[in-house]
Design an enzyme around this catalytic site. Sequence first.
Site: not given
Length: 308
Positions: A16, A62, A164, A263, A265
């Site tokens: 379930k 279930t 970077f 990342n 932006h």
Amino acid sequence: MAKKIEGFNFEQRHGKARVRVARVWRSKEGRHFMVEWNVSISLLSDSIIAYVDDDNSDIVATDTIKNTVYAKAKECKEQLSVEEFAILLAKHFTSFYRQVTSAIVRIVEKPWECVSVDGQLHEHGFKLGSERHTTEVTVQESGTLQMTSGIEGLALLKTTKSGFEGFIRDKYTALPDTQERMLATEVTSTWRYSYESVFNLPQKPLYFTERYLAVKKVLMDTFFGPPKEGVYSASVQSTLYQMAKAVLGRFHDISLVHLKMPNIHFLPVNLSSKDKDIIVKFEDDVYLPTDEPHGSIEASFSRFWSKM
């Protein structure tokens, strides 16, 4: 385990999913504690007769699985962690039903937090936070255990101390090198505990809740660095590595850490026109936030002795 049926390999499970349950505990002093859990359960068994013989005598309905979640929540008279509740459910299904050989329980906890009013914690007032606490446990009828916890939706951002540069350049490269940019991400992390049996788990109440909060703090502290000077990030990859290494270095009952850190932006805004070269000049101050497309960075780190 796969079975061979009429020339085919056959594997099956049933359960379930998305059973939502909230539980409130009240202390003797009048303070309320509450959790909201989204529970998914899969049961593994050797039974195949429901599939090939139209015989449901080995099937746990279930609907019964759903009702068990509520009944077991009711039985928990003391506050417990989401991990403890997952193990409790898995142990029940593997011990109560002879047909069930393993149970997999995954739970996502909604982040309800106690509110403060006039600087004082409210006794029964809560607000919804952001990041979610997750766990997944697999328990076999022998008591063998596999257990992970995690965090989803942990949004982190710093406005400086990120760069970077020095990446591969070719004819398609437009991104300039920088030592100054905004760094934003939404962390999804899972960590695997080294406990291999339900019989050797820590007995301290709410142990795994405390561990979750401690892991989250280590992840955040490593991302941001000290309050005044911060810490420089040469890339999302570098920061991700430092975060994972810090968790494995701090918590010896964690054998593996997986981190996914998109990342997200924040693009510098420079505006110009035909008539005017510069309308708005970017000076590390005005950005266009965008989450599509975003960089995708993820990695797993484990101890040498960890079972991957």
